[in-house]
Design a protein around this motif. Structure first.
Motif, PDB file in Angstrom:
ATOM      1  N   SER A 169       0.810  -1.221   0.000  1.00  0.00           N
ATOM      2  CA  SER A 169       0.000   0.000   0.000  1.00  0.00           C
ATOM      3  C   SER A 169       0.842   1.269   0.000  1.00  0.00           C
ATOM      4  N   ILE A 170       2.110   1.206   0.482  1.00  0.00           N
ATOM      5  CA  ILE A 170       2.928   2.431   0.474  1.00  0.00           C
ATOM      6  C   ILE A 170       3.295   2.851  -0.946  1.00  0.00           C
ATOM      7  N   LEU A 171       3.228   1.906  -1.882  1.00  0.00           N
ATOM      8  CA  LEU A 171       3.452   2.251  -3.289  1.00  0.00           C
ATOM      9  C   LEU A 171       2.391   3.231  -3.764  1.00  0.00           C
ATOM     10  N   GLN A 172       1.168   3.061  -3.280  1.00  0.00           N
ATOM     11  CA  GLN A 172       0.072   3.944  -3.654  1.00  0.00           C
ATOM     12  C   GLN A 172       0.016   5.186  -2.771  1.00  0.00           C
ATOM     13  N   GLU A 173       0.326   5.044  -1.499  1.00  0.00           N
ATOM     14  CA  GLU A 173       0.232   6.169  -0.567  1.00  0.00           C
ATOM     15  C   GLU A 173       1.354   7.188  -0.756  1.00  0.00           C
ATOM     16  N   LYS A 174       2.574   6.712  -0.965  1.00  0.00           N
ATOM     17  CA  LYS A 174       3.737   7.597  -1.068  1.00  0.00           C
ATOM     18  C   LYS A 174       4.640   7.157  -2.222  1.00  0.00           C
ATOM     19  N   PRO A 175       4.170   7.281  -3.470  1.00  0.00           N
ATOM     20  CA  PRO A 175       4.944   6.749  -4.600  1.00  0.00           C
ATOM     21  C   PRO A 175       6.297   7.433  -4.825  1.00  0.00           C
ATOM     22  N   SER A 176       6.430   8.708  -4.476  1.00  0.00           N
ATOM     23  CA  SER A 176       7.689   9.422  -4.736  1.00  0.00           C
ATOM     24  C   SER A 176       8.693   9.308  -3.606  1.00  0.00           C
ATOM     25  N   THR A 177       8.267   8.819  -2.452  1.00  0.00           N
ATOM     26  CA  THR A 177       9.195   8.749  -1.328  1.00  0.00           C
ATOM     27  C   THR A 177       9.376   7.299  -0.886  1.00  0.00           C
ATOM     28  N   GLU A 178       8.641   6.868   0.108  1.00  0.00           N
ATOM     29  CA  GLU A 178       8.806   5.516   0.656  1.00  0.00           C
ATOM     30  C   GLU A 178       8.352   4.421  -0.303  1.00  0.00           C
ATOM     31  N   GLY A 179       7.523   4.755  -1.292  1.00  0.00           N
ATOM     32  CA  GLY A 179       6.992   3.758  -2.211  1.00  0.00           C
ATOM     33  C   GLY A 179       7.743   3.675  -3.525  1.00  0.00           C
ATOM     34  N   TYR A 180       9.012   4.057  -3.535  1.00  0.00           N
ATOM     35  CA  TYR A 180       9.790   3.970  -4.773  1.00  0.00           C
ATOM     36  C   TYR A 180       9.995   2.505  -5.158  1.00  0.00           C
ATOM     37  N   ILE A 181      10.342   2.265  -6.417  1.00  0.00           N
ATOM     38  CA  ILE A 181      10.538   0.901  -6.911  1.00  0.00           C
ATOM     39  C   ILE A 181      12.003   0.476  -6.777  1.00  0.00           C
ATOM     40  N   ALA A 182      12.904   1.311  -7.309  1.00  0.00           N
ATOM     41  CA  ALA A 182      14.322   0.949  -7.327  1.00  0.00           C
ATOM     42  C   ALA A 182      15.191   2.194  -7.474  1.00  0.00           C
ATOM     43  N   VAL A 183      16.494   1.997  -7.221  1.00  0.00           N
ATOM     44  CA  VAL A 183      17.488   3.054  -7.404  1.00  0.00           C
ATOM     45  C   VAL A 183      18.485   2.556  -8.442  1.00  0.00           C
ATOM     46  N   VAL A 184      18.711   3.383  -9.474  1.00  0.00           N
ATOM     47  CA  VAL A 184      19.594   3.015 -10.581  1.00  0.00           C
ATOM     48  C   VAL A 184      20.688   4.064 -10.707  1.00  0.00           C
ATOM     49  N   LEU A 185      21.926   3.614 -10.927  1.00  0.00           N
ATOM     50  CA  LEU A 185      23.060   4.514 -11.131  1.00  0.00           C
ATOM     51  C   LEU A 185      23.507   4.424 -12.587  1.00  0.00           C
ATOM     52  N   PRO A 186      23.229   5.466 -13.385  1.00  0.00           N
ATOM     53  CA  PRO A 186      23.679   5.449 -14.784  1.00  0.00           C
ATOM     54  C   PRO A 186      25.200   5.552 -14.879  1.00  0.00           C
ATOM     55  N   LYS A 187      25.751   5.086 -15.994  1.00  0.00           N
ATOM     56  CA  LYS A 187      27.191   5.267 -16.226  1.00  0.00           C
ATOM     57  C   LYS A 187      27.493   6.754 -16.261  1.00  0.00           C
ATOM     58  N   PHE A 188      28.670   7.125 -15.776  1.00  0.00           N
ATOM     59  CA  PHE A 188      29.030   8.540 -15.725  1.00  0.00           C
ATOM     60  C   PHE A 188      28.985   9.176 -17.117  1.00  0.00           C
ATOM     61  N   GLU A 189      29.487   8.449 -18.114  1.00  0.00           N
ATOM     62  CA  GLU A 189      29.515   8.973 -19.487  1.00  0.00           C
ATOM     63  C   GLU A 189      28.108   9.196 -20.031  1.00  0.00           C
ATOM     64  N   GLU A 190      27.155   8.412 -19.559  1.00  0.00           N
ATOM     65  CA  GLU A 190      25.787   8.482 -20.070  1.00  0.00           C
ATOM     66  C   GLU A 190      24.861   9.332 -19.197  1.00  0.00           C
ATOM     67  N   SER A 191      25.371   9.876 -18.108  1.00  0.00           N
ATOM     68  CA  SER A 191      24.495  10.566 -17.157  1.00  0.00           C
ATOM     69  C   SER A 191      23.821  11.792 -17.762  1.00  0.00           C
ATOM     70  N   LYS A 192      24.441  12.426 -18.741  1.00  0.00           N
ATOM     71  CA  LYS A 192      23.812  13.586 -19.388  1.00  0.00           C
ATOM     72  C   LYS A 192      22.770  13.157 -20.421  1.00  0.00           C
ATOM     73  N   SER A 193      22.988  12.010 -21.054  1.00  0.00           N
ATOM     74  CA  SER A 193      22.105  11.589 -22.142  1.00  0.00           C
ATOM     75  C   SER A 193      20.918  10.736 -21.684  1.00  0.00           C
ATOM     76  N   ILE A 194      20.847  10.387 -20.400  1.00  0.00           N
ATOM     77  CA  ILE A 194      19.750   9.510 -19.964  1.00  0.00           C
ATOM     78  C   ILE A 194      18.392  10.182 -20.060  1.00  0.00           C
ATOM     79  N   THR A 195      18.390  11.508 -20.068  1.00  0.00           N
ATOM     80  CA  THR A 195      17.108  12.208 -20.120  1.00  0.00           C
ATOM     81  C   THR A 195      16.560  12.334 -21.539  1.00  0.00           C
ATOM     82  N   GLU A 196      17.331  11.908 -22.539  1.00  0.00           N
ATOM     83  CA  GLU A 196      16.822  11.908 -23.907  1.00  0.00           C
ATOM     84  C   GLU A 196      15.697  10.876 -23.992  1.00  0.00           C
ATOM     85  N   GLY A 197      14.580  11.280 -24.532  1.00  0.00           N
ATOM     86  CA  GLY A 197      13.439  10.384 -24.618  1.00  0.00           C
ATOM     87  C   GLY A 197      12.526  10.467 -23.405  1.00  0.00           C
ATOM     88  N   LEU A 198      12.932  11.238 -22.398  1.00  0.00           N
ATOM     89  CA  LEU A 198      12.088  11.443 -21.219  1.00  0.00           C
ATOM     90  C   LEU A 198      11.490  12.840 -21.285  1.00  0.00           C
TER      91      LEU A 198
END
Length: 180
Positions: free
Chosen positions: A131-160
């Protein structure tokens, strides 16, 4: 004294709004309204969450269970990260599934990564209390944490989409459903 009411009207930004930039991926894998939100921190770490318009958050559904078991040989719970270079982290592509959400009405939703990078952690708390996924989706209800490659960190927002672009998509959806 005239400034006191003005000061009371100012809204203090939340922790998420203060330190993270919101990016959106609408209609993930072509599935209508299955939108994901990526919260990108200035240190390039991305937190994967559900967008406000996702069916799980919108239609009053009840989540029966959540599974990080992607296939018979792949479980996101088996991800063990160690050391400075994050050894052992599973590498994800933009379309890599992170988890599956099962609702009580029989609907099943697959949450995708939306960014390329290493899987740092999954939120095991949502397994025990979905239920915390629905109650607090941006804080406690997050799905996962991902670390992009440093070289790609600027380009990950393309398409978003930015917050403003995403709001325009939502308005277009609402207009399309009201006219039909």
């Amino acid at each position: 004294m005239a400034t006191e009411p003005e000061a009371a009207e100012q809204v203090v930004p939340s922790l998420v709004d203060r330190y993270f930039t919101r990016w959106y991926k609408p209609d993930v894998k072509g599935k209508f309204c299955e939108d994901h939100c990526i919260l990108q921190h200035s240190n390039r770490i991305c937190v994967i969450t559900l967008a406000e318009s996702h069916p799980v958050l919108q239609s009053g559904k009840t989540i029966k269970s959540i599974s990080y078991q992607i296939s018979t040989n792949c479980s996101r719970l088996q991800n063990k990260v160690s050391g400075k270079f994050k050894r052992g982290a599973q590498f994800l592509t933009e379309l890599a599934p992170l988890c599956k959400i099962y609702c009580s009405d029989g609907e099943e939703y697959t949450v995708s990564s939306c960014v390329r990078g290493r899987l740092m952690e999954v939120n095991e708390n949502i397994l025990h209390k979905p239920s915390i996924l629905q109650e607090k989706p941006s804080t406690e209800g997050y799905i996962a944490v991902v670390l992009p490659k440093f070289e790609e960190s600027k380009s990950i927002t393309e398409g978003l989409l930015t917050q403003k672009q995403y709001e325009e998509v939502i308005v277009k959806r609402i207009n399309a459903t009201t006219t039909s």
